[in-house]
Design an enzyme around this catalytic site. Structure first.
Site, short mmCIF file in Angstrom:
data_model
loop_
_atom_site.label_atom_id
_atom_site.label_comp_id
_atom_site.label_asym_id
_atom_site.label_seq_id
_atom_site.Cartn_x
_atom_site.Cartn_y
_atom_site.Cartn_z
N ASP A 88 0.86 -1.27 -0.03
CA ASP A 88 -0.03 0.04 0.08
C ASP A 88 0.83 1.15 -0.06
O ASP A 88 1.60 1.29 0.78
CB ASP A 88 -0.90 -0.11 1.30
CG ASP A 88 -2.01 0.82 0.97
OD1 ASP A 88 -3.23 0.62 1.58
OD2 ASP A 88 -1.82 2.16 0.81
N ASP B 78 -3.44 2.31 -5.70
CA ASP B 78 -2.25 2.20 -4.81
C ASP B 78 -2.11 0.97 -4.17
O ASP B 78 -1.18 0.96 -2.84
CB ASP B 78 -2.19 3.51 -3.82
CG ASP B 78 -2.87 3.55 -2.53
OD1 ASP B 78 -3.93 2.83 -2.70
OD2 ASP B 78 -2.25 3.89 -1.40
N GLU B 79 -2.87 0.03 -4.12
CA GLU B 79 -2.89 -1.19 -2.82
C GLU B 79 -3.27 -2.44 -3.70
O GLU B 79 -4.13 -2.83 -4.71
CB GLU B 79 -4.21 -0.94 -2.26
CG GLU B 79 -4.18 -1.79 -1.09
CD GLU B 79 -5.41 -1.51 -0.15
OE1 GLU B 79 -5.97 -0.27 -0.52
OE2 GLU B 79 -5.88 -2.33 0.47
N1 DCP Z 1 -8.71 8.11 -1.11
C1 DCP Z 1 -9.78 8.58 -1.49
N2 DCP Z 1 -10.82 8.82 -0.54
C2 DCP Z 1 -10.83 8.12 0.59
C3 DCP Z 1 -9.73 7.46 0.72
C4 DCP Z 1 -8.78 7.39 -0.05
O1 DCP Z 1 -9.85 9.17 -2.66
N3 DCP Z 1 -11.81 8.20 1.68
C5 DCP Z 1 -7.52 7.95 -2.25
C6 DCP Z 1 -6.60 9.11 -1.95
C7 DCP Z 1 -5.37 8.12 -1.44
C8 DCP Z 1 -5.61 6.80 -2.08
O2 DCP Z 1 -7.02 6.62 -2.41
O3 DCP Z 1 -4.15 8.81 -1.56
C9 DCP Z 1 -5.25 5.69 -1.51
O4 DCP Z 1 -6.12 5.45 -0.58
P1 DCP Z 1 -5.34 4.87 1.06
O5 DCP Z 1 -6.33 4.65 2.07
O6 DCP Z 1 -4.14 3.83 0.82
O7 DCP Z 1 -4.61 6.19 1.77
P2 DCP Z 1 -2.96 6.60 1.24
O8 DCP Z 1 -2.32 5.96 0.41
O9 DCP Z 1 -3.34 8.28 1.16
O10 DCP Z 1 -2.44 6.97 2.67
P3 DCP Z 1 -1.89 5.67 3.85
O11 DCP Z 1 -0.42 5.79 3.83
O12 DCP Z 1 -2.79 5.45 4.90
O13 DCP Z 1 -2.09 4.47 2.66
MG MG Z 2 -2.26 3.99 0.84
#
Ligand code: DCP
Ligand code: MG
Length: 390
Positions: free
Chosen positions: A16, A110-111
């Site tokens: 992730d 991203d995952e």
């Molecule tokens: N995303 C979104 N709305 C949300 C959650 C996430 O649009 N409610 C988008 C933005 C994030 C991407 O999806 O950058 C990936 O989600 P993640 O949950 O993996 O969160 P992040 O990668 O941003 O942070 P982390 O380091 O916690 O994984």
């Molecule tokens: Mg993420």
């Protein structure tokens, strides 16, 4: 009750990206590094998609209304999402994933889960693979990710959550029971809101309560889901990694007995493969919208390179020219270019023969279509709301 792990233990990675959208923005604009960056709907009713870790220190995170984020973090940099760019970076990380194993299940841009069980012989321990994967993603994209390592999906995902940010975390089956015990029941993927409420009413709040629950009680609450859920609570999860359905494509590839180490020989092989694939393309009555090359260097590093055809085509010469450019570019970028495998494939479009002027109405798919093709509608749900609002 002690439950022993399955004998042929699988090796699953959950990868992730850290603060994905925000990290891409900080990467692309170095002036933003070290600053609180918030990506999301910037309009009046916008919500935060994600926040950089600097911004999270202010209590700003996903799904928070942007208006509130601005109050908590007035000096933050607020940006609208650039989905096309994130999709591009996503394609790069998935290419890295697939160089470790074809068993890749993308969950969002991203995952992903990777089943690397069969890669152990060639690439080493799961922990070594996790380290190499992180390194390659950083090298390729400049971005950090976190990798969870375990024998199943449940624990791998739990591990990456615990390892964030920029970490590698392994959970062994022995540690699993204790680690899970402290978590709320709704952290288990089988437990939705309804089930959680039912369990809580019966006094089962933590996964530990589930582990200790009397089977008869559980059966009464959950019926035939009681046993699978109890096993999950013990860290046992046999769900396979399900490879995402690829877009419809036609191709040809070949693995060589002796590695090809001259560009001329590689081009000659590309021509043969292109001809072979074009025959099948014509049979299918489709046009190629994208030409993709698969290039495997010894011993097992696989790259892909692709390009859109505008307009889509089914002509050997045109398609070969496109593949040739991709191959030459790749060849020049390698240190000691050599090929163990070469493949060419075409992503198909519904286009009719080119003399039909109206077929041009079917444009090559946009970013949204590509994301949807890879992840289903899931991949878009979250970003969607934002785009409309900002
Ligand atoms: N995303 C979104 N709305 C949300 C959650 C996430 O649009 N409610 C988008 C933005 C994030 C991407 O999806 O950058 C990936 O989600 P993640 O949950 O993996 O969160 P992040 O990668 O941003 O942070 P982390 O380091 O916690 O994984
Ligand atoms: Mg993420």
């Amino acid at each position: 009750m002690a439950v022993s792990p399955p004998s042929a233990e699988r090796a699953i990675l959950h990868v992730d990206m850290d603060a994905f959208y925000a990290a891409v923005e900080q990467h692309d604009n170095p002036a933003l590094r070290g600053r609180p960056v918030i990506v999301g709907g910037t309009g009046r009713r916008g919500v935060v998609a994600t926040a950089s870790y600097e911004a999270r220190a202010f209590g700003v995170g996903s799904a928070l209304p942007t208006a509130i984020a601005r109050q908590r973090c007035p000096d933050g940099v607020y940006l609208a999402p650039r989905m096309a760019r994130y999709a591009q970076v996503s394609a790069q990380i998935f290419e890295v994933f697939r160089s470790f194993t074809p068993q890749v299940e993308g969950l969002s841009l991203d995952e992903a889960f990777l089943d690397v069980s069969a890669s152990r012989r060639l690439l080493g321990t799961p922990m070594a693979m996790a380290a190499a994967l992180k390194e390659q993603i950083r090298h390729r994209t400049g971005l950090a990710c976190t990798v969870g390592v375990a024998a199943n999906k449940l624990l791998a995902k739990l591990a990456s959550g615990l390892g964030k940010p920029d970490g590698i975390m392994q959970i062994s089956p022995e540690e699993a029971v204790e680690l899970l015990a402290g978590l709320p029941v709704d952290k288990l993927w089988m437990v939705g809101e309804k089930t959680a409420t039912r369990l809580q009413t019966a006094g089962i709040h933590r996964i530990g309560d589930l582990q200790r629950a009397v089977p008869a009680l559980l059966s009464r609450i959950l019926g035939n889901r009681a046993e699978p859920l109890r096993r999950l609570a013990m860290g046992i999860d046999e769900r396979p990694v399900v490879v995402n359905r690829e877009e419809k494509s036609i191709g040809a590839e070949e693995t060589f007995d002796r590695d090809i180490d001259s560009l001329d020989a590689a081009l000659a092989m590309l021509m043969r493969l292109t001809e072979r694939a074009v025959v099948r393309l014509r049979d299918s009555n489709h046009l190629a919208a994208v030409v993709q090359l698969k290039l495997r260097q010894p011993p097992f590093v696989t790259h892909t390179r692709q390009r859109q055809m505008r307009p889509p085509s089914a002509e050997t010469g045109t398609l070969y020219a496109c593949g040739r450019e991709l191959l030459e570019q790749w060849w020049q970028a390698q240190n000691e270019p050599a090929l163990r495998l070469l493949g060419v494939s075409f992503e198909l479009t519904e286009g009719q023969p080119q003399d039909d002027l109206f077929s041009a109405q079917r444009k090559p798919s946009g970013v949204e279509d590509q994301i949807r093709a890879r992840f289903g509608d899931r991949g878009l749900v979250r970003a969607r709301g934002l785009a409309k609002d900002s």
